[in-house]
Design an enzyme around this catalytic site. Structure first.
Site, PDB file in Angstrom:
ATOM      1  N   LYS A  40       5.924  -3.080 -12.561  1.00  0.00           N
ATOM      2  CA  LYS A  40       4.538  -3.395 -12.875  1.00  0.00           C
ATOM      3  C   LYS A  40       3.664  -2.523 -11.963  1.00  0.00           C
ATOM      4  CE  LYS A  40       0.423  -5.453 -12.612  1.00  0.00           C
ATOM      5  NZ  LYS A  40      -0.635  -5.037 -11.688  1.00  0.00           N
ATOM      6  N   GLU A  82       6.979  -4.191   1.625  1.00  0.00           N
ATOM      7  CA  GLU A  82       6.387  -3.175   2.498  1.00  0.00           C
ATOM      8  C   GLU A  82       4.893  -3.369   2.415  1.00  0.00           C
ATOM      9  OE1 GLU A  82       4.297  -0.449   3.724  1.00  0.00           O
ATOM     10  OE2 GLU A  82       5.059   0.818   2.098  1.00  0.00           O
ATOM     11  N   CYS A 107      -0.270   3.575   3.626  1.00  0.00           N
ATOM     12  CA  CYS A 107       0.085   2.432   4.481  1.00  0.00           C
ATOM     13  C   CYS A 107       0.499   2.882   5.871  1.00  0.00           C
ATOM     14  CB  CYS A 107       1.198   1.613   3.825  1.00  0.00           C
ATOM     15  SG  CYS A 107       2.696   2.547   3.449  1.00  0.00           S
ATOM     16  N   GLU A 132      -6.901  -3.151   8.845  1.00  0.00           N
ATOM     17  CA  GLU A 132      -6.482  -1.907   8.213  1.00  0.00           C
ATOM     18  C   GLU A 132      -7.599  -1.422   7.302  1.00  0.00           C
ATOM     19  OE1 GLU A 132      -2.666  -0.215   5.704  1.00  0.00           O
ATOM     20  OE2 GLU A 132      -3.397  -2.220   5.239  1.00  0.00           O
TER      21      GLU A 132
END
Length: 394
Positions: A94, A167, A201, A298
């Site tokens: 997906k 992750e 990331c 972040e």
């Protein structure tokens, strides 16, 4: 079989034929596929003193659900799908609703070489991913994305005890020691922080610089930032593209405005931006500290907070004081000292004199709220399998 995937991906129109615009993402994805071809699924055999033989096999799960993000849609799909196929699972991907097209093309290429139903794709928004991760026929979920979504997927897996690899977010710190050669490392630091306009990331997201070289390194980073050509990423002359979507654009702008309101200083020169699009110039921010959202969260965009430190003990305490633990880096000519510092960083990956350059051969995963499990290498590949011990007595 994987050879044909590798060949077809590189030959397809996914790779631009314009000089200078061959997409790193596609070439890197093809490289990951090539590495996987070198791996064999091991069978461990042992013999006990009584003559009994035990064989430990790595069996396929069955159906793997893959949920991939918008920032590296093609490459991360490769990271999910091909280990699942290598270990003889079926897979349902997906992709992000923001960036489905390259993944659709990837699955189309894969399905030229596989039986119908082995590799599948479903489209939609978050509720589709939730339904997929909760589905009783799914044996394993692999997800790359935000920590909050990862926590939700993990909670959905509890009832059926699905295997899950997550992750998740990172707030990677780079530590630049006093002996670092500024001329040598500045370009690397800039590239690591602003890779894909900071939308990575494992990008460098907080930079701690020793007070004795702080001003000189900031000056050099600003010089590099101001050399960037901002615009349409498909233009060969452009070196810096936009933020991918309005939601992320608004978030990054808000973090920057909050930092400035609390005394942060934008030191990179304002650059002319295209009239339309979610463009933010590469932005260096000084006079920041822990407690500011720009430092603690972040940002996932083209803004880099740069902080001073005086001692190694101090910077380790400050850089480790976060709920994230994906990656970090140490920049120094003293490799022994750098390795010692690396051993004290609370992250799944530490780079020395580089940052965010991943390898298909080395495991990659996060500590703390940055993830669960790991990817890459033989260890990451085998997380797509069940262990089964077969005891044989003659």
């Amino acid at each position: 079989m994987f050879y044909f995937f590798h060949r077809d991906i590189l030959s397809e129109s996914l790779v631009s034929d314009k000089p200078g615009t061959v997409q790193f993402e596609v070439e890197a994805g093809a490289g990951w596929i090539e590495y996987l071809t070198s791996l064999d699924i091991p069978v461990e055999t042992m013999t006990e003193p009584n003559g009994k033989t035990i064989k430990v096999y790595n069996r396929p799960f069955g159906v793997v659900a893959s949920i991939t993000p918008w920032n590296w849609p093609f490459m991360i799909a490769v990271w999910h799908i091909f280990p699942a196929l290598k270990t003889k699972n079926c897979v349902v991907n997906k992709p992000s609703e923001y960036t489905p097209l390259s993944t659709i093309k990837l699955v189309e290429i894969i399905n030229r070489h596989l039986p119908q139903g082995v590799c599948n794709i479903v489209l939609g928004q978050g509720e589709v991913g939730q339904a997929l991760s909760e589905h009783a026929a799914v044996d394993k979920v692999t997800f790359t994305g935000s920590t909050r979504t990862g926590q939700s997927i993990l909670s959905h897996s509890v009832r059926s005890l699905k295997s899950v690899v997550l992750e998740l977010g990172g707030n990677d710190a780079g530590i630049v020691l006093e002996d670092a050669d500024i001329e040598r490392v500045a370009e690397k630091i800039f590239g690591s922080a602003f890779l894909n306009a900071g939308q990575t990331c494992a990008a460098l997201k907080r930079l701690y610089v020793h007070e004795n070289i702080y001003d000189a390194l900031v000056k050099k980073l600003v010089e590099i930032a101001n050399q960037q050509v901002i615009g349409d990423g498909t233009d060969a002359a452009v070196s810096f593209g936009p933020v991918q979507n309005k939601m992320q654009y608004d978030k990054v702008k808000a973090l920057l405005q909050d930092a400035v309101a609390q005394g942060g200083t934008v030191v990179s020169t304002a650059q002319a931006l295209p009239e339309t699009g979610y463009f933010i110039a590469p932005t260096i921010v000084t006079n920041v500290h822990e407690g500011m959202a720009l430092v603690d969260q972040e940002q996932f965009g083209p803004v880099l907070p740069v902080l001073k430190f005086r001692t190694i003990d101090e910077v380790l305490q400050r850089s480790n004081a976060t709920e994230f633990g994906l990656g970090g880096s140490v920049w120094s000519q003293n490799l022994e000292l750098a390795e010692n510092i690396a051993s004290q960083m609370e992250t799944g990956t530490v780079w020395i004199n580089s940052h965010s350059d991943l390898s298909p051969a080395a495991v990659f995963g996060g500590w703390k709220l940055s993830g669960l499990g790991y990817s890459f290498g033989l260890d990451g590949l085998l997380l797509f399998t069940h262990k089964q011990a077969v005891h044989i007595t003659s």
